[in-house]
Design an enzyme around this catalytic site. Structure first.
Site: not given
Ligand code: PEP
Length: 264
Positions: A13, A15, A102, A104, A174, A180, A220
């Protein structure tokens, strides 16, 4: 719940990062690196660039790997929805996949379970495969509510769907506090959450469908921790943010996902 031997999935992703030239450059590098991974054809490898770069990235990756995915779609079909992009438009651009829910958007923008359910149905109707993201906040986990939050999100997203669509679905666990932040869920905690998610799918449908439903971890994931996470039988792969912006780390995570395929 039996261990699964499902086809692994790995999503990157991107973003709201990169610019046109750097997105195309990354796409070309990722295409070359993933093409060199043995067993890459046994993994669903997908990148999710910003919507405005989908077409350019699609050209750069050709027939893949990776496949092309979008980060979001409209809950509407067509019409007076300024700034929105429909599932049919994403299909026109060559997208095979789309993220729904997601964190976000779920937490950052406040999209409700009901809106996300509509988006999921619109995506499937447009012929897109869906990664439905679910996850609890830190306060919910610390308050002992992680399981009930996940169950609620899974139920709202999936109950009453035709079971035939499950082949076009990936669930991404997630935890919001791990996205992040550099704070990864411990593999055993992630595996437990994956079991809760599958148990809810089993309650809604049956254990066979639950076992066959792909559930991946996001939060992460790095080149360093991917192999341990993906070694868990419950974890069918990953959804990766930050580490997908560097070809070396994304390719290393791709190799970890592919080694799961070789065990499958
Ligand atoms: C994501 O955007 O779904 C995500 C898991 O980001 P990150 O790997 O940066 O934590």
């Amino acid at each position: 719940m039996p261990a699964t031997t499902n086809r692994p999935f790995l999503g990157g992703n991107w973003k709201m990062n990169l610019r046109l030239a750097s997105a195309v450059e990354l796409a070309e590098e990722v295409h070359a690196a993933l093409s060199a991974i043995p067993l890459a054809s046994k993994v669903d490898l997908v990148v999710f660039p910003p919507a405005c770069y989908l077409q350019a990235v699609g050209r750069a990756i050709g027939h893949g790997p990776p496949s092309l995915g979008a980060q979001d779609l409209s809950a509407h079909l067509d019409g007076a929805f300024t700034g929105q992009v429909s599932g049919a438009m994403l299909d026109d651009l060559g997208c095979g996949w789309v993220l729904v829910g997601h964190s976000e958007r779920r937490h950052g923008i406040g999209e409700s379970n009901a809106v996300l359910r509509t988006k999921l149905e619109r995506a499937l109707a447009a012929g897109l495969k869906v990664v439905l993201c679910v996850g609890e906040t830190l306060a919910e986990r610390e308050g002992g509510h992680a399981r009930s939050v996940l169950v609620g999100q899974v139920r709202a997203g999936l109950s009453g769907l035709d079971r035939g669509v499950f082949g076009s679905l990936v669930l991404a666990y997630e935890p919001v506090w791990a996205i992040g932040t550099g704070r990864t869920a411990r593999a055993e905690d992630a595996a437990e959450a994956h079991r809760w998610i599958r148990e809810e799918v089993a309650d809604l449908y049956d254990p066979g469908l639950a076992a066959a439903t792909r559930v991946v971890y996001g939060g992460s994931v790095t080149a360093e921790n991917a192999a341990e996470l993906f070694s868990r039988p419950e974890i069918d792969g990953g959804l990766v943010g930050g580490a997908s912006l560097k070809v070396d780390s994304f390719a290393a995570i791709g190799r970890a996902a592919a080694s799961r395929a070789s065990h499958g």
